[in-house]
Write a protein that holds these residues in place. Structure first.
Motif, PDB file in Angstrom:
ATOM      1  N   GLY A  13      14.229   1.087  -6.380  1.00 48.41           N
ATOM      2  CA  GLY A  13      13.374   1.763  -7.350  1.00 48.41           C
ATOM      3  C   GLY A  13      12.100   0.972  -7.624  1.00 48.41           C
ATOM      4  O   GLY A  13      11.004   1.545  -7.692  1.00 48.41           O
ATOM      5  N   ILE A  14      12.248  -0.338  -7.749  1.00 45.33           N
ATOM      6  CA  ILE A  14      11.078  -1.192  -7.959  1.00 45.33           C
ATOM      7  C   ILE A  14      10.167  -1.136  -6.737  1.00 45.33           C
ATOM      8  O   ILE A  14       8.939  -1.054  -6.863  1.00 45.33           O
ATOM      9  CB  ILE A  14      11.495  -2.639  -8.285  1.00 45.33           C
ATOM     10  N   ASN A  15      10.762  -1.165  -5.543  1.00 44.67           N
ATOM     11  CA  ASN A  15       9.972  -1.056  -4.311  1.00 44.67           C
ATOM     12  C   ASN A  15       9.218   0.267  -4.258  1.00 44.67           C
ATOM     13  O   ASN A  15       8.053   0.312  -3.857  1.00 44.67           O
ATOM     14  CB  ASN A  15      10.877  -1.178  -3.083  1.00 44.67           C
ATOM     15  N   SER A  16       9.884   1.341  -4.645  1.00 45.81           N
ATOM     16  CA  SER A  16       9.243   2.657  -4.642  1.00 45.81           C
ATOM     17  C   SER A  16       8.078   2.690  -5.624  1.00 45.81           C
ATOM     18  O   SER A  16       6.995   3.204  -5.297  1.00 45.81           O
ATOM     19  CB  SER A  16      10.256   3.746  -4.997  1.00 45.81           C
ATOM     20  N   ALA A  17       8.294   2.146  -6.808  1.00 48.81           N
ATOM     21  CA  ALA A  17       7.220   2.096  -7.806  1.00 48.81           C
ATOM     22  C   ALA A  17       6.055   1.250  -7.300  1.00 48.81           C
ATOM     23  O   ALA A  17       4.885   1.611  -7.489  1.00 48.81           O
ATOM     24  CB  ALA A  17       7.756   1.536  -9.125  1.00 48.81           C
ATOM     25  N   THR A  18       6.380   0.137  -6.634  1.00 45.30           N
ATOM     26  CA  THR A  18       5.339  -0.719  -6.079  1.00 45.30           C
ATOM     27  C   THR A  18       4.503   0.032  -5.057  1.00 45.30           C
ATOM     28  O   THR A  18       3.272  -0.057  -5.055  1.00 45.30           O
ATOM     29  CB  THR A  18       5.961  -1.987  -5.447  1.00 45.30           C
ATOM     30  N   THR A  19       5.160   0.785  -4.191  1.00 47.46           N
ATOM     31  CA  THR A  19       4.447   1.574  -3.182  1.00 47.46           C
ATOM     32  C   THR A  19       3.471   2.534  -3.852  1.00 47.46           C
ATOM     33  O   THR A  19       2.302   2.626  -3.449  1.00 47.46           O
ATOM     34  CB  THR A  19       5.441   2.355  -2.299  1.00 47.46           C
ATOM     35  N   LEU A  20       3.928   3.223  -4.879  1.00 54.85           N
ATOM     36  CA  LEU A  20       3.073   4.190  -5.574  1.00 54.85           C
ATOM     37  C   LEU A  20       1.897   3.516  -6.272  1.00 54.85           C
ATOM     38  O   LEU A  20       0.763   4.003  -6.210  1.00 54.85           O
ATOM     39  CB  LEU A  20       3.896   4.994  -6.579  1.00 54.85           C
ATOM     40  N   VAL A  21       2.153   2.375  -6.904  1.00 55.02           N
ATOM     41  CA  VAL A  21       1.085   1.664  -7.614  1.00 55.02           C
ATOM     42  C   VAL A  21       0.069   1.097  -6.620  1.00 55.02           C
ATOM     43  O   VAL A  21      -1.140   1.130  -6.857  1.00 55.02           O
ATOM     44  CB  VAL A  21       1.678   0.563  -8.521  1.00 55.02           C
ATOM     45  N   LEU A  22       0.563   0.579  -5.492  1.00 56.31           N
ATOM     46  CA  LEU A  22      -0.350   0.077  -4.462  1.00 56.31           C
ATOM     47  C   LEU A  22      -1.233   1.196  -3.909  1.00 56.31           C
ATOM     48  O   LEU A  22      -2.434   1.001  -3.696  1.00 56.31           O
ATOM     49  CB  LEU A  22       0.433  -0.581  -3.316  1.00 56.31           C
ATOM     50  N   LEU A  23      -0.640   2.358  -3.667  1.00 54.50           N
ATOM     51  CA  LEU A  23      -1.420   3.503  -3.187  1.00 54.50           C
ATOM     52  C   LEU A  23      -2.460   3.927  -4.218  1.00 54.50           C
ATOM     53  O   LEU A  23      -3.623   4.159  -3.872  1.00 54.50           O
ATOM     54  CB  LEU A  23      -0.503   4.685  -2.868  1.00 54.50           C
ATOM     55  N   ALA A  24      -2.051   4.017  -5.464  1.00 57.13           N
ATOM     56  CA  ALA A  24      -2.995   4.402  -6.523  1.00 57.13           C
ATOM     57  C   ALA A  24      -4.122   3.379  -6.618  1.00 57.13           C
ATOM     58  O   ALA A  24      -5.300   3.749  -6.724  1.00 57.13           O
ATOM     59  CB  ALA A  24      -2.261   4.530  -7.863  1.00 57.13           C
ATOM     60  N   GLY A  25      -3.779   2.107  -6.558  1.00 61.78           N
ATOM     61  CA  GLY A  25      -4.798   1.056  -6.617  1.00 61.78           C
ATOM     62  C   GLY A  25      -5.799   1.169  -5.488  1.00 61.78           C
ATOM     63  O   GLY A  25      -7.009   0.989  -5.687  1.00 61.78           O
ATOM     64  N   TYR A  26      -5.307   1.483  -4.315  1.00 63.13           N
ATOM     65  CA  TYR A  26      -6.187   1.654  -3.159  1.00 63.13           C
ATOM     66  C   TYR A  26      -7.149   2.825  -3.395  1.00 63.13           C
ATOM     67  O   TYR A  26      -8.354   2.706  -3.177  1.00 63.13           O
ATOM     68  CB  TYR A  26      -5.359   1.893  -1.895  1.00 63.13           C
ATOM     69  N   PHE A  27      -6.615   3.945  -3.831  1.00 63.54           N
ATOM     70  CA  PHE A  27      -7.470   5.109  -4.040  1.00 63.54           C
ATOM     71  C   PHE A  27      -8.463   4.894  -5.173  1.00 63.54           C
ATOM     72  O   PHE A  27      -9.599   5.357  -5.088  1.00 63.54           O
ATOM     73  CB  PHE A  27      -6.631   6.374  -4.242  1.00 63.54           C
ATOM     74  N   PHE A  28      -8.064   4.167  -6.210  1.00 57.01           N
ATOM     75  CA  PHE A  28      -8.997   3.886  -7.306  1.00 57.01           C
ATOM     76  C   PHE A  28     -10.159   3.014  -6.843  1.00 57.01           C
ATOM     77  O   PHE A  28     -11.303   3.274  -7.208  1.00 57.01           O
ATOM     78  CB  PHE A  28      -8.285   3.250  -8.502  1.00 57.01           C
ATOM     79  N   ILE A  29      -9.877   1.990  -6.051  1.00 53.86           N
ATOM     80  CA  ILE A  29     -10.983   1.123  -5.617  1.00 53.86           C
ATOM     81  C   ILE A  29     -11.882   1.870  -4.631  1.00 53.86           C
ATOM     82  O   ILE A  29     -13.100   1.688  -4.637  1.00 53.86           O
ATOM     83  CB  ILE A  29     -10.496  -0.236  -5.054  1.00 53.86           C
ATOM     84  N   ARG A  30     -11.299   2.734  -3.802  1.00 52.65           N
ATOM     85  CA  ARG A  30     -12.113   3.529  -2.875  1.00 52.65           C
ATOM     86  C   ARG A  30     -13.021   4.489  -3.645  1.00 52.65           C
ATOM     87  O   ARG A  30     -14.106   4.824  -3.177  1.00 52.65           O
ATOM     88  CB  ARG A  30     -11.231   4.326  -1.896  1.00 52.65           C
TER      89      ARG A  30
END
Length: 144
Positions: A13-30
């Motif tokens: 679950g933590i890994n899944s949340a990390t994946t989602l947060v990393l993706l969101a972070g990428y899209f926000f900086i882009r």
């Protein structure tokens, strides 16, 4: 008290949340939204610290996980697992270095390192979920 057998599910679950947060972070900086990018990446670091604490507690009490798959799936699983472990070890210095560069507003140096850190972190996060699904759900050790 949480049963030790629950820990792999919590870690996934933590890994899944990390994946989602990393993706969101990428899209926000882009999109040029540094504030939301920063919030996501700090969240990813917090999740990583939580993951490491629980991971150490789990493996100190449960030992190494067993894989029940046989035949051609074994080398596939262990190839994914080994690449996952090597990537996770490489991230131990990379994530703090990337974070500290950003916190010190050395954005050029941050960006140069983040171009390597982020995809590796995504791989480790996603491959961790794959390893979990394979070892716990698809090919559990018989009798476990």
């Amino acid at each position: 008290m949480i049963e030790i057998t629950t820990f792999p599910h919590i870690l996934a679950g933590i890994n899944s949340a990390t994946t989602l947060v990393l993706l969101a972070g990428y899209f926000f900086i882009r999109a040029g939204n540094r504030a939301r990018h920063r919030a996501c990446m700090l969240g990813a670091v917090a999740l990583a610290v939580l993951f490491l604490i629980i991971y150490v507690i789990y493996h100190a009490n449960a030992g190494l996980a067993k894989f029940g798959g046989e035949g051609v799936i074994r080398p596939i699983y262990f190839t994914i697992l080994i690449a996952h472990i090597v990537g996770a070890v490489a991230l131990v210095p990379m994530v703090p270095m990337t974070l500290f560069r950003a916190l010190r507003e050395r954005f050029d140096a941050h960006k140069r390192l983040a171009r390597w850190t982020w995809p590796l972190w995504m791989y480790v996060s996603v491959s961790g979920i794959v390893v979990y699904v394979m070892a716990i759900h698809l090919y559990p050790t018989l009798g476990a």
